[in-house]
Design a protein around this motif. Structure first.
Motif, mmCIF file in Angstrom:
data_model
loop_
_atom_site.group_PDB
_atom_site.id
_atom_site.type_symbol
_atom_site.label_atom_id
_atom_site.label_comp_id
_atom_site.label_asym_id
_atom_site.label_seq_id
_atom_site.Cartn_x
_atom_site.Cartn_y
_atom_site.Cartn_z
ATOM 1 N N MET A 1 29.736 15.821 50.871
ATOM 2 C CA MET A 1 30.287 15.371 49.348
ATOM 3 C C MET A 1 31.334 16.390 49.046
ATOM 4 S SD MET A 1 28.322 12.632 48.696
ATOM 5 C CE MET A 1 28.695 12.217 47.002
ATOM 6 N N VAL A 2 32.503 15.745 48.907
ATOM 7 C CA VAL A 2 33.588 16.654 48.410
ATOM 8 C C VAL A 2 34.196 16.012 47.120
ATOM 9 C CG1 VAL A 2 35.944 17.432 49.275
ATOM 10 C CG2 VAL A 2 34.086 17.053 50.914
ATOM 11 N N PRO A 3 34.520 17.136 46.130
ATOM 12 C CA PRO A 3 34.903 16.516 44.911
ATOM 13 C C PRO A 3 36.364 16.014 45.270
ATOM 14 C CG PRO A 3 34.077 18.923 44.632
ATOM 15 C CD PRO A 3 34.107 18.554 46.226
ATOM 16 N N GLN A 4 36.620 14.868 44.458
ATOM 17 C CA GLN A 4 37.762 14.239 44.533
ATOM 18 C C GLN A 4 38.894 15.000 44.251
ATOM 19 O OE1 GLN A 4 37.726 10.529 42.414
ATOM 20 N NE2 GLN A 4 35.773 9.765 43.333
ATOM 21 N N SER B 1 34.046 6.571 47.590
ATOM 22 C CA SER B 1 33.867 7.469 46.559
ATOM 23 C C SER B 1 32.265 7.035 46.150
ATOM 24 C CB SER B 1 34.731 7.024 45.241
ATOM 25 O OG SER B 1 34.425 5.555 44.819
ATOM 26 N N ASP C 1 33.049 12.265 43.619
ATOM 27 C CA ASP C 1 33.077 12.800 44.902
ATOM 28 C C ASP C 1 33.611 11.801 45.742
ATOM 29 O OD1 ASP C 1 32.129 15.438 43.738
ATOM 30 O OD2 ASP C 1 29.991 14.887 44.492
#
Length: 399
Positions: free
Chosen positions: A311-314, A345, A349
């Protein structure tokens, strides 16, 4: 005198060496401080692989489970209306009564015609039986016997026709009682007592709608459906049972989640040529009648899980002109660029399926000020937020 001068020279030399040494240490410290000051401060988020449930949110509308427009099947005057508008009616319940006098008379006439034809048939049978022994002894002609057999056959056909006419008259009589074909909520009545109605007219008398359960039609991009099928086939997506896919519902009017879970029933076999979407239909229990046909909703369809995902911040993800995605990672005080593969999405994230490793420190701030191999001073987002909170508290206290 010379000894004194010699001692003074040695002392001066020692002072000069010490001064140079101190200057060298100072230069080193200054260079280190300058190098440290050149490192760009950045906030980082440490990512770790995890299993993530795939939930696709799709727009949709509610559709009645069953809907029946009530129309008369015979002509006549409405004598009675036997329901309360807006109430719940059971299948088979009487709704209207159409004047039966004409249809009762037709039943009686058909019954009389059947009796007459049966009498004719009985006479024809007797004649044919009377001629059976006579034709063998040639007491009557063969033509006379054949006529008797033909009259018997015609009598049987006439009886069958009269019986059918009687059955049709009884069916029409039954149609004068208009009943509910399904159970459900009944709408207002468009006709009242004394109104003339005709068989199979275009205008309906009323409508019955079954609301429990209720259908929800949602739409999904055709490409997304193909991607999901491919991911399931290759084993990249796990934990999905095509025969038991659970669906949650968000009501647009309130933004609240519907308390009951639904089940995906089917998906269309064609893609809409205009929108490029595929319709999916789910059924939901609706015991309280909360959902009404035509409401806008958002369906959340559970589509299995993705293992070893990140999970990576947008805001940390960037894209090149060709559309490929990448992130900056802090490693040993340096910036490293890593290409990533984005699935979809999820909240704030991006769900990344490839390109990262456990423990990577993804940079989420000052991205425009850095480049690969640049020096950075990483600080975890949690600590940065804590420092900011302390600063805000101190500022408020000072005020």
């Amino acid at each position: 005198m010379r000894s004194c001068l010699k001692f003074a020279g040695v002392a001066a030399l020692a002072i000069m060496v010490a001064a140079c040494s101190e200057q060298s240490d100072g230069d080193k410290q200054q260079a280190g401080a300058q190098q440290q000051s050149q490192a760009t401060p950045v906030n980082v988020v440490t990512v770790n692989a995890q299993s993530v449930g795939l939930i696709e949110e799709m727009p949709g509308r509610t559709v009645a489970f069953r809907k029946a427009d009530i129309r008369p099947q015979v002509d006549g005057i409405i004598k009675e209306r036997n329901f309360t508008e807006g109430a719940f009616v059971e299948a088979g319940q009487q709704l209207y009564m159409i004047d039966q006098d004409v249809y009762l008379a037709k039943v009686d006439a058909a019954q009389a015609e059947l009796s007459r034809q049966r009498a004719n048939l009985d006479q024809a049978v007797k004649n044919r039986k009377r001629y059976d022994p006579l034709v063998k002894s040639q007491a009557v002609s063969r033509q006379t016997y054949d006529d008797a057999v033909s009259q018997e056959a015609q009598g049987k056909a006439a009886v069958a026709s009269a019986r059918a006419e009687l059955e049709q008259a009884r069916i029409n009589l039954a149609y004068t009682t208009v009943t509910a074909p399904i159970s459900g909520q009944i709408s207002s009545s468009d006709y009242s007592e004394g109104a003339l109605v005709t068989a199979n007219q275009a205008d309906k008398l009323t409508t019955i709608t079954q609301l429990d359960p209720i259908y929800v039609d949602v739409t999904q991009a055709g490409g997304r459906l193909l991607e999901l099928k491919h991911a399931v086939k290759t084993g990249r997506v796990q934990g999905i049972d095509a025969d038991n896919i659970e669906v949650s519902l968000i009501i647009d009017a309130t933004g609240e989640e519907y308390p009951h879970k639904g089940k995906l029933e089917f998906s269309d076999v064609t893609v809409n040529e205009t929108t490029g979407t595929v319709r999916l239909r789910a059924s939901f229990p609706n015991p309280d009648g909360t959902l009404l046909p035509g409401m806008f909703v958002r369906g959340q369809v559970r589509q299995g899980r993705l293992d070893s995902a990140f999970m990576v911040p947008q805001k940390a993800v960037m894209r090149r002109p060709d559309g490929s995605a990448y992130v900056f990672v802090a490693a040993d005080g340096k910036v490293v660029s890593k290409d990533v593969e984005i699935e979809r999405s999820k909240g704030q994230d991006w769900l990344v399926s490839d390109g990262l490793s456990d423990g990577d420190q993804v940079i989420v701030s000052n991205i425009q000020k850095i480049a690969p191999d640049a020096d950075v001073a990483p600080e975890p987002v949690e600590e940065a937020n804590a420092d900011k909170a302390k600063a805000d508290t101190a500022e408020k206290a000072a005020e």
